[in-house]
Design a protein around this motif. Structure first.
Motif, mmCIF file in Angstrom:
data_model
loop_
_atom_site.group_PDB
_atom_site.id
_atom_site.type_symbol
_atom_site.label_atom_id
_atom_site.label_comp_id
_atom_site.label_asym_id
_atom_site.label_seq_id
_atom_site.Cartn_x
_atom_site.Cartn_y
_atom_site.Cartn_z
ATOM 1 N N GLU A 126 0.828 -1.215 0.112
ATOM 2 C CA GLU A 126 -0.085 -0.153 -0.085
ATOM 3 C C GLU A 126 0.817 1.306 0.046
ATOM 4 O O GLU A 126 0.713 2.191 -0.575
ATOM 5 C CB GLU A 126 -0.961 -0.017 1.215
ATOM 6 N N THR A 158 -6.883 1.862 0.560
ATOM 7 C CA THR A 158 -5.745 0.819 -0.331
ATOM 8 C C THR A 158 -5.568 -0.311 0.866
ATOM 9 O O THR A 158 -5.599 -1.370 0.637
ATOM 10 C CB THR A 158 -4.439 1.306 -0.605
ATOM 11 N N MET A 159 -5.733 0.087 2.301
ATOM 12 C CA MET A 159 -5.469 -0.935 3.064
ATOM 13 C C MET A 159 -6.952 -1.966 3.249
ATOM 14 O O MET A 159 -6.692 -3.078 3.414
ATOM 15 C CB MET A 159 -5.437 -0.450 4.645
ATOM 16 N N PHE A 162 -6.749 -4.265 0.139
ATOM 17 C CA PHE A 162 -5.632 -5.387 0.299
ATOM 18 C C PHE A 162 -6.048 -6.248 1.333
ATOM 19 O O PHE A 162 -5.407 -6.909 1.845
ATOM 20 C CB PHE A 162 -4.216 -4.553 0.577
ATOM 21 N N GLU A 164 -6.051 -5.705 4.765
ATOM 22 C CA GLU A 164 -5.288 -5.755 5.806
ATOM 23 C C GLU A 164 -5.958 -6.116 7.046
ATOM 24 O O GLU A 164 -7.158 -5.800 7.111
ATOM 25 C CB GLU A 164 -4.466 -4.507 5.949
ATOM 26 N N THR A 169 -6.106 -1.219 9.416
ATOM 27 C CA THR A 169 -6.809 -0.434 8.503
ATOM 28 C C THR A 169 -7.226 0.759 9.336
ATOM 29 O O THR A 169 -7.493 1.944 8.989
ATOM 30 C CB THR A 169 -8.184 -1.370 8.147
#
Length: 203
Positions: A126, A158-159, A162, A164, A169
């Motif tokens: 990220e 983005t977290m 992805f 996370e 996050t």
């Protein structure tokens, strides 16, 4: 007890005034006397040039990474099952230290580079995406604050995509809010068309 010491060290590491130290030791100048009067990498570039700005940037990123590492060590000795929370706590303490430095009468920078170091440790992919977006915006507009605000907002997004862990996050969201709030004056200047661009100060 040792875990608490690690967390205190995370705050102290974040408090280290990179721009002031580099300015005084290498260039014999205080960056607070010029430009935006900030000790961060952007104003250091304006005052000291590319080498000085890069040195401050690297040190500020390292502060964020060190904060997470110290939180990780705190987790190992205090509560291994909650290590991710203590890593985040270490990163947040470094970020608070940067923004409210014990060495600068509890004043400091915006926290962008230090925040970058934190997410680089916690979520490297990220970080690459966010940094690329920041670089494109700054390269196009020459306005670092605009790139930093947009990049900060992208961090929790983005977290999330992805996948996370939720604590990471949530940290990304908190860090993004902190960066945006620290840029409130920049936002007003952006709206007024008065924001400083990243240019060397004419001697």
């Amino acid at each position: 007890m040792m875990g608490i010491v690690f967390l205190i060290l995370a705050y102290i590491a974040g408090s280290f005034p990179s721009g002031l130290v580099i300015g005084k030791a290498v260039f014999h100048k205080d960056p607070r006397d010029y430009g935006s009067h900030n000790t961060g990498a952007t104003n250091s570039y304006r005052v000291f040039g590319a080498v000085g700005g890069l040195l401050v940037l690297i040190l500020d990123i390292a502060k964020g990474m060190l904060g997470v590492y110290l939180g990780q060590q705190a987790g190992l000795v205090m509560a291994p099952e909650y290590q991710i929370y203590l890593m985040i706590a270490g990163g947040l303490l470094a970020l608070v230290g940067h923004s409210c430095s014990i060495f600068l009468h509890f004043k400091g920078g915006k926290g962008v580079a230090t925040g970058l170091g934190i997410i680089l440790f916690l979520a490297p992919w990220e970080t690459l995406i966010v940094f690329a977006v920041w670089a494109v915006i700054v390269g196009w507009t020459r306005i670092v604050s605009l790139g930093s605000i947009i990049a900060a907002i992208l961090v929790p997004i983005t977290m999330y995509f992805f996948a996370e862990p939720m604590p990471v996050t949530v940290f990304g969201l908190v860090a993004a809010l902190l960066v945006v709030v620290r840029h409130k004056d920049n936002i007003f200047r952006l709206l007024q068309g008065k924001e400083l661009k990243v240019e060397r100060i004419k001697k």
